[in-house]
Design a protein around this motif. Structure first.
Motif, PDB file in Angstrom:
ATOM      1  N   GLY A 188      38.571 -45.497  58.189  1.00  0.00           N
ATOM      2  CA  GLY A 188      38.903 -44.880  56.981  1.00  0.00           C
ATOM      3  C   GLY A 188      38.300 -43.562  57.296  1.00  0.00           C
ATOM      4  O   GLY A 188      38.902 -42.188  57.160  1.00  0.00           O
ATOM      5  N   SER A 189      36.857 -43.267  58.573  1.00  0.00           N
ATOM      6  CA  SER A 189      37.156 -41.752  58.888  1.00  0.00           C
ATOM      7  C   SER A 189      37.770 -41.326  60.159  1.00  0.00           C
ATOM      8  O   SER A 189      38.160 -40.396  59.805  1.00  0.00           O
ATOM      9  N   HIS A 190      38.379 -42.250  60.494  1.00  0.00           N
ATOM     10  CA  HIS A 190      39.523 -41.915  61.567  1.00  0.00           C
ATOM     11  C   HIS A 190      41.280 -41.676  60.771  1.00  0.00           C
ATOM     12  O   HIS A 190      41.012 -40.634  61.584  1.00  0.00           O
ATOM     13  N   LEU A 191      41.233 -41.561  59.367  1.00  0.00           N
ATOM     14  CA  LEU A 191      42.467 -41.895  59.084  1.00  0.00           C
ATOM     15  C   LEU A 191      41.782 -40.428  58.941  1.00  0.00           C
ATOM     16  O   LEU A 191      42.704 -39.168  58.431  1.00  0.00           O
ATOM     17  N   CYS A 192      40.258 -39.914  57.902  1.00  0.00           N
ATOM     18  CA  CYS A 192      40.189 -38.975  57.310  1.00  0.00           C
ATOM     19  C   CYS A 192      40.327 -37.333  58.878  1.00  0.00           C
ATOM     20  O   CYS A 192      40.689 -36.689  58.690  1.00  0.00           O
ATOM     21  N   ASP A 193      39.914 -37.506  59.839  1.00  0.00           N
ATOM     22  CA  ASP A 193      39.825 -37.240  61.137  1.00  0.00           C
ATOM     23  C   ASP A 193      41.525 -37.104  61.440  1.00  0.00           C
ATOM     24  O   ASP A 193      42.029 -35.182  61.815  1.00  0.00           O
ATOM     25  N   ASP A 208      26.832 -41.173  59.148  1.00  0.00           N
ATOM     26  CA  ASP A 208      27.467 -40.191  60.013  1.00  0.00           C
ATOM     27  C   ASP A 208      28.434 -40.715  60.801  1.00  0.00           C
ATOM     28  O   ASP A 208      29.390 -39.446  61.650  1.00  0.00           O
ATOM     29  N   ASN A 209      29.558 -41.985  60.500  1.00  0.00           N
ATOM     30  CA  ASN A 209      30.506 -41.528  60.617  1.00  0.00           C
ATOM     31  C   ASN A 209      31.772 -40.019  59.983  1.00  0.00           C
ATOM     32  O   ASN A 209      32.825 -40.077  60.889  1.00  0.00           O
ATOM     33  N   VAL A 210      31.524 -39.730  59.411  1.00  0.00           N
ATOM     34  CA  VAL A 210      31.699 -37.743  58.934  1.00  0.00           C
ATOM     35  C   VAL A 210      31.202 -37.102  59.151  1.00  0.00           C
ATOM     36  O   VAL A 210      31.617 -35.841  58.261  1.00  0.00           O
ATOM     37  N   GLY A 216      36.196 -43.563  53.276  1.00  0.00           N
ATOM     38  CA  GLY A 216      36.442 -43.460  54.482  1.00  0.00           C
ATOM     39  C   GLY A 216      35.440 -42.415  54.764  1.00  0.00           C
ATOM     40  O   GLY A 216      35.621 -42.231  55.673  1.00  0.00           O
ATOM     41  N   ALA A 217      34.186 -43.030  54.511  1.00  0.00           N
ATOM     42  CA  ALA A 217      33.091 -43.225  55.503  1.00  0.00           C
ATOM     43  C   ALA A 217      33.111 -44.169  56.386  1.00  0.00           C
ATOM     44  O   ALA A 217      32.046 -44.646  57.114  1.00  0.00           O
ATOM     45  N   GLY A 218      34.387 -45.542  56.172  1.00  0.00           N
ATOM     46  CA  GLY A 218      34.214 -46.440  57.257  1.00  0.00           C
ATOM     47  C   GLY A 218      34.609 -46.448  58.311  1.00  0.00           C
ATOM     48  O   GLY A 218      34.905 -44.970  58.846  1.00  0.00           O
TER      49      GLY A 218
END
Length: 317
Positions: A19-24, A45-47, A14-16
């Motif tokens: 993955g980070s855009h999916l978390c958003d 940094d991505n999250v 999820g910090a990739g």
């Protein structure tokens, strides 16, 4: 199968980038998120912007080892894996383990939670395709011991493992095959064409095109990719389902578009082409349209402009 409601989700990797855009997107729709990452290729940094969000939880875990998450879970999104040529060349065993052990542990978590399991697979399962465009029924043309095999075969095994859990153990699973996603949060040196060309053009360096540049790709902006993943998670279709943009262009054409959008006059330099680099890549997305009601909406220039603006702001010219 009825559409699944998602109240709480686990996102491995999820910090990739994706993955980070999916978390958003999940948080934007009110879904509570547990982001699981070991930061091998992802970045906190991505999250970081989600750190104070009470609906977001970050767990530093290596999914190639057994892991658990407290509380109810509706969907496990398995995205954990090195995904760029540079990354899986540097981390070949970790890539294979993410596809094998990581997928198994994600499935086991989904089983314990009675959750749907979504595997983020890849167009690389088609290898250097002999059928064009690529439809989900095509079995692919993959070198199992070549320089890209650690990624290609890890994803092919992950698909087999996921399908077997569905067919023989009754798991609720789906598989999406992602095609050449690009956008903000890609790393400048990850080895893929878009961040490489953008970084070079913004810096005024020569743009390095592999081979003669006539190999093709079909680029899908990250917002569209995430929308497809979300649609697949809620639907009942087992997949595999291609998620990509069928607009195909050559690598040389892509270099030209990036140069123009960056306002660069940097020359093109041709460099040796990597081994087993596919000649053609274009998804048939008929199934995504009929099963998910999904199709990409962001055109190439709009997506590239957003990506260039992010690179310029984050990494400078």
């Amino acid at each position: 199968m009825p559409e699944r409601e998602i109240h709480r989700a686990v996102v491995t990797g999820g910090a990739g980038f994706v993955g980070s855009h999916l978390c958003d997107r999940l948080r934007d729709t009110g879904v509570r998120v547990v982001c699981v990452d070991n930061f091998l290729t992802g970045s906190v940094d991505n999250v970081a912007h989600l750190a104070d969000d009470p609906g977001f939880e970050l767990l530093e875990r290596d999914v190639t080892e057994p892991f658990d998450v407290a509380g109810p879970v509706d969907v496990v999104f398995h995205l954990a894996s090195p995904a760029s040529p540079h990354d899986y060349a540097r981390h070949p065993l970790a890539t294979l383990k993410a596809g094998a052990h990581g997928t198994l542990h994600g499935l086991e978590l989904a089983g314990r939670k009675d959750a749907r399991f979504l595997l983020a697979s890849t167009s690389e399962v088609y290898g250097d395709p002999l059928e064009h465009p690529q439809v989900e029924s095509y079995w692919g043309n993959v070198n199992p011991i070549g320089p890209r095999s650690q990624y290609d075969e890890a994803k092919r095994f992950a698909e087999a493992l996921t399908a077997t859990h569905r067919a023989h153990l009754g798991f609720d699973t789906t598989i999406v095959r992602l095609f050449n996603t690009y956008g903000p949060r890609m790393r400048p040196l990850d080895g893929r064409a878009v961040p490489t060309f953008v970084s070079q053009a913004l810096a005024g360096r020569p743009i390095t095109v592999a081979g003669d540049g006539q190999q093709t790709r079909s680029l899908c902006y990250v917002d569209d990719t995430v929308a497809g993943i979300m649609a697949a998670a809620r639907a009942g279709h087992p997949g595999p389902i291609n998620i990509g943009n069928p607009a195909e262009l050559t690598i040389l054409e892509l270099a030209g578009r990036v140069r123009e959008l960056c306002g660069s006059t940097a020359p093109t330099v041709f460099v040796p082409r990597p081994g087993d680099d596919p000649d053609l890549r274009r998804p048939d997305i008929t199934l995504a349209g009929s099963a998910l009601g999904w199709a990409p909406v962001v055109d190439l220039d709009k997506g590239l402009t957003a990506t260039i603006d992010w690179f310029a702001a984050t990494h400078g010219r």
